[in-house]
Scaffold this active site. Structure first.
Site, PDB file in Angstrom:
ATOM      1  N   ASP A   1       3.259  -6.206   0.294  1.00 41.29           N
ATOM      2  CA  ASP A   1       2.905  -4.960   0.973  1.00 41.29           C
ATOM      3  C   ASP A   1       2.453  -5.238   2.409  1.00 41.29           C
ATOM      4  O   ASP A   1       2.306  -4.310   3.206  1.00 41.29           O
ATOM      5  CB  ASP A   1       1.741  -4.280   0.228  1.00 41.29           C
ATOM      6  CG  ASP A   1       2.203  -3.047  -0.529  1.00 41.29           C
ATOM      7  OD1 ASP A   1       3.328  -2.574  -0.249  1.00 41.29           O
ATOM      8  OD2 ASP A   1       1.450  -2.561  -1.385  1.00 41.29           O
TER       9      ASP A   1
ATOM     10  N   LYS B   1      11.395   0.606  -8.827  1.00 39.75           N
ATOM     11  CA  LYS B   1      11.260  -0.721  -8.207  1.00 39.75           C
ATOM     12  C   LYS B   1      11.732  -1.804  -9.172  1.00 39.75           C
ATOM     13  O   LYS B   1      12.422  -2.743  -8.784  1.00 39.75           O
ATOM     14  CB  LYS B   1       9.796  -0.977  -7.820  1.00 39.75           C
ATOM     15  CG  LYS B   1       9.391  -0.235  -6.557  1.00 39.75           C
ATOM     16  CD  LYS B   1       7.889  -0.276  -6.328  1.00 39.75           C
ATOM     17  CE  LYS B   1       7.509   0.590  -5.139  1.00 39.75           C
ATOM     18  NZ  LYS B   1       6.068   0.820  -5.023  1.00 39.75           N
TER      19      LYS B   1
ATOM     20  N   GLN C   1       0.289  -0.960  -7.478  1.00 39.60           N
ATOM     21  CA  GLN C   1       0.644   0.409  -7.076  1.00 39.60           C
ATOM     22  C   GLN C   1      -0.627   1.219  -6.847  1.00 39.60           C
ATOM     23  O   GLN C   1      -1.485   1.311  -7.725  1.00 39.60           O
ATOM     24  CB  GLN C   1       1.506   1.042  -8.181  1.00 39.60           C
ATOM     25  CG  GLN C   1       2.031   2.416  -7.871  1.00 39.60           C
ATOM     26  CD  GLN C   1       3.139   2.411  -6.816  1.00 39.60           C
ATOM     27  OE1 GLN C   1       3.999   1.540  -6.796  1.00 39.60           O
ATOM     28  NE2 GLN C   1       3.080   3.374  -5.913  1.00 39.60           N
TER      29      GLN C   1
END
Ligand code: NDP
Length: 298
Positions: A122, A55, A99
């Site tokens: 998210d 990422k 995460q």
């Protein structure tokens, strides 16, 4: 029976990333704005580390500002909350992603709720889930967004099609169903309590599997000519006995790929499918968040 075609996540994710990079150039040039993404990793889960590194690399490649906070497994919940608060207040950061999974002494719901909803790339906050449910613009979870791009690129107009989503998580199943509904599909959501699941999935012109059970969806669960989006990512022992004995593993989806290829018209592979779209759409969400935070998007 025919042979399906693959929906290539590599090609489509590259297209999304190119669009994001162009957007970033325009934002910098016209508004002096560089979108920034912060990824926070607690502990040293090797799978998560690979994701987080990838990422970070892709964020930089898109011309964005990238911050990776790698914290030891012993980090307390209070320490993590204070880092989230710091990132919430940081004007150079527009997207924050913690995460998961986090170590068991940390409550993931509490952490997620602490992220500023305007930086919640998210799309998991109640604020963003609510906006999606009522059809207002907001930040939508990346995997369903990426899956919709795959469907639109493959099928064009989705209006009136029957879609079955297997799985009802807040991260994938529910937002996927919302997006399909917004696209005027007739949507069924199936889950672990669904009776005669194969009979339900066989109705689907569009079948989305987001379950977390390796190769659960068999060929005879699929309607001939269907489009199959396999979201699952399951690590299983290698199929080669020697390699398996040596501890080697492979990643498979929730769909028995070869069987699906014999029945469907279009299938996403695992790996090389939805997973690549998810990361590309994370970059896209960060750009969207940067625009919204600066009054440049609804
Ligand atoms: P969750 O575990 O949160 O949800 C799984 C869903 O599947 C639940 O709704 C559950 O039903 C349902 N389910 C479980 N067993 C069955 C069954 N036997 N029959 C029917 N439904 C069942 O998982 P996620 O939604 O987070 O992820 C799903 C999969 O997608 C996982 O493999 C995950 O690794 C992968 N994933 C991949 C991503 C990507 O980028 N490609 C991103 C995110 C996830 P119930 O609600 O009744 O328990």
């Amino acid at each position: 029976m025919g042979q399906a075609q693959i929906i290539d996540g590599k090609v489509l994710a590259a297209k999304v990333r190119d669009r994001v990079a162009e957007d970033v150039i325009t934002l910098k040039r016209d508004h002096g704005l560089q979108p920034g993404l912060a990824v926070v990793l607690v502990g040293d889960d090797p799978g998560s580390e690979i994701y987080v590194r990838s990422k970070g690399v892709q964020t930089l490649e898109a011309g964005m500002h990238s911050v990776t906070r790698k914290l030891p497994a012993e980090t307390t919940q209070a320490e993590l909350l204070s880092i989230v608060a710091e990132l919430n207040a940081d004007p150079t950061i527009h997207g924050i992603l913690v995460q998961f999974p986090v170590p068991p002494h940390i409550d993931p719901v509490l952490i997620q709720a602490a992220i500023d909803p305007n930086k919640d790339v998210d799309g998991l906050s109640v604020f963003n889930a609510g906006r999606l449910a009522v059809g207002l613009p907001g930040l939508v979870p990346c995997t369903p967004v990426g899956s919709m791009i795959m469907l639109r690129e493959t099928l064009g107009d989705l209006r009136g099609r029957s879609a079955v989503v297997v799985g009802r998580s807040n991260l994938v199943g529910k937002p996927m169903a919302q997006l399909l509904l917004q696209a005027d599909c007739t949507v069924t959501i199936a889950h672990s309590r669904t009776r005669d699941l194969p009979a339900v999935t066989r109705q689907a012109e569009i079948l989305v599997a987001a379950v977390g059970r390796p190769e659960m969806v068999r060929g005879d669960w699929i309607r001939p000519g269907a489009t199959v989006i396999d979201v699952g990512m399951n690590r299983i022992p290698s199929r080669r006995p020697k390699a398996a004995a040596a501890g080697k593993t492979i990643v498979v989806g929730d769909v028995a790929f070869d069987e699906a290829m014999a029945v469907a018209d279009w299938v996403t592979p695992v790996p090389g499918g939805v997973g690549l779209m998810t990361v590309a759409c994370l970059l896209q969400n960060t750009v969207t968040a940067a625009k919204r935070l600066n009054g440049l998007a609804a």
